[in-house]
Structure formats: structure tokens, C-alpha cells
Design a protein around this motif. Structure first.
Motif, short mmCIF file in Angstrom:
data_model
loop_
_atom_site.label_atom_id
_atom_site.label_comp_id
_atom_site.label_asym_id
_atom_site.label_seq_id
_atom_site.Cartn_x
_atom_site.Cartn_y
_atom_site.Cartn_z
N GLU A 112 -4.80 12.15 -1.67
CA GLU A 112 -5.28 13.11 -0.68
C GLU A 112 -4.12 13.89 -0.06
N ALA A 113 -3.00 13.22 0.16
CA ALA A 113 -1.82 13.89 0.72
C ALA A 113 -1.29 14.95 -0.24
N GLU A 167 0.82 4.06 -2.89
CA GLU A 167 0.35 5.40 -2.58
C GLU A 167 1.43 6.48 -2.65
N ASP A 188 -5.90 6.55 -3.07
CA ASP A 188 -6.68 7.33 -2.10
C ASP A 188 -5.78 8.18 -1.21
N ARG A 189 -5.16 7.60 -0.18
CA ARG A 189 -4.37 8.40 0.78
C ARG A 189 -3.25 9.18 0.11
N GLU A 232 0.83 -1.20 0.00
CA GLU A 232 0.00 0.00 0.00
C GLU A 232 0.87 1.26 0.00
#
Length: 188
Positions: free
Chosen positions: A60-61, A48, A56-57, A44
Motif C-alpha cells: 500500500e505504501a 513489508e 499489505d502495508r 513485520e
């Protein structure tokens, strides 16, 4: 293959341990589960940490670092918009660079010189009419383009010629009962 199975296969040739239904086997199962969780977490993190693979994360970051969030409807469009925004630099003021940077609004936006100094036209060639989320896009576009440049937004709609090609009579149009806004955007 799970790490528990891998550990058991690694130790089996030694023939020292009874690995099924014993304390040794349960210990390897527990250690294997922990290693499986570590592997999942690392996968993950690896996914990411790059805009091109984040889901996703990670996205968003990156978005939390920006003044405006791109208006994008798909994951791929969101990734492309963020990548475009991250490419903006001090030398991003040629027309080609500005058009590349405008991809950061989340929709295909194209700037054209007008012939008038300090004035550009921005159009959305893939979307008829005013795009959904235009106010957010406008904020992004106006933050990308130099402050001294005047911006004229250009929208396009169905023409009478296209309407005549698509519909033989007014009855055909009335049969689908579109609103005027829906009719204006029936270009495909």
C-alpha cells in the motif's frame, strides 16, 4: 521458543534465581512478552519493506507513491506489477524495456511494433476478450508508453475452428447455456 523461556534458560545455570512461580519468574515472563512483541514487529517491518515479500502495508505504501494502482488479482501478481512499475526509468523505451514495464499493469500485456512509425499494438495473450479492469490498465499502459506513440489494443477470442474442436454439436453448446460473451472467451 519465547524470549521468556530463553531468559529463564539463560539464567538457570547460575542457580541464583528461583524462576518458577516467583516474582523473578513473573518479571522474566513480562520482559519476555515485551521482547516477543518487538520481535513480531521487527519481522513485520522486515517483510513489508521489500516489494518481493510485502503483503499489505508495504504494498500500500508503494502504491500510494504511484499515479495508478496495478490491476492484479493475486498477491504475487501485485508484487510483480509494482516491481515492474518501479523499474521504469529514462532508458525504458526499447521494445524489450517497454514490454517489461507493461507488466506493471498487473496483467501480461505485450507491445509489438506494427511497421508503422509511432504505432504499437498492445495485446493480452493470457486473457481472451477485453480483460477485467481494462480501463485502469489502459491508464497505466498509456502512462508507461511515450505520449507520441499511438496505441492499438488487440483482443482475441475463440475461433470457429477451436469451437468445432471443443463442441461436437450446437446442442453441446446449448446444454451449458453460455452468453455470447462467455462463449467468445471459452478458449481453454
Amino acid at each position: 521458543m519465547s524470549y521468556a523461556q530463553y531468559l529463564k534458560e539463560l539464567l538457570a545455570p547460575l542457580r541464583v534465581y528461583d524462576l518458577e512461580g516467583t516474582a523473578n519468574g513473573r518479571e522474566l515472563e513480562a520482559e519476555g512478552q515485551a521482547l516477543d512483541q518487538v520481535e513480531d514487529t521487527l519481522e513485520e517491518i522486515q517483510r513489508e519493506m521489500l516489494v518481493s515479500t510485502a503483503e499489505d502495508r508495504g504494498l500500500e505504501a508503494v502504491e500510494s507513491l504511484l499515479a495508478n494502482r496495478p490491476v492484479a488479482t493475486t498477491l504475487e501478481a501485485r508484487r510483480a506489477a509494482l516491481a515492474a512499475l518501479l523499474r521504469i526509468g529514462g532508458d525504458s523505451f526499447t521494445l524489450a524495456a517497454i514490454n517489461d514495464n507493461l507488466k506493471g499493469c498487473g496483467l501480461n500485456a505485450v507491445a509489438n511494433e506494427t511497421g508503422t512509425p509511432g504505432q504499437v499494438q498492445v495485446r493480452f495473450p493470457d486473457v481472451p476478450g477485453i480483460p477485467d479492469g481494462f480501463e485502469e490498465m489502459r491508464e497505466i499502459i498509456e502512462s508507461i508508453l511515450p505520449a507520441h506513440v499511438g496505441i492499438e489494443y488487440v483482443y482475441w477470442y475463440i475461433t470457429w475452428a477451436l469451437m468445432e474442436e471443443r463442441f461436437e454439436t450446437w446442442g453441446d453448446i446449448e446444454a451449458i447455456s453460455p452468453t455470447w460473451e462467455e462463449l467468445e472467451k471459452m478458449v481453454k
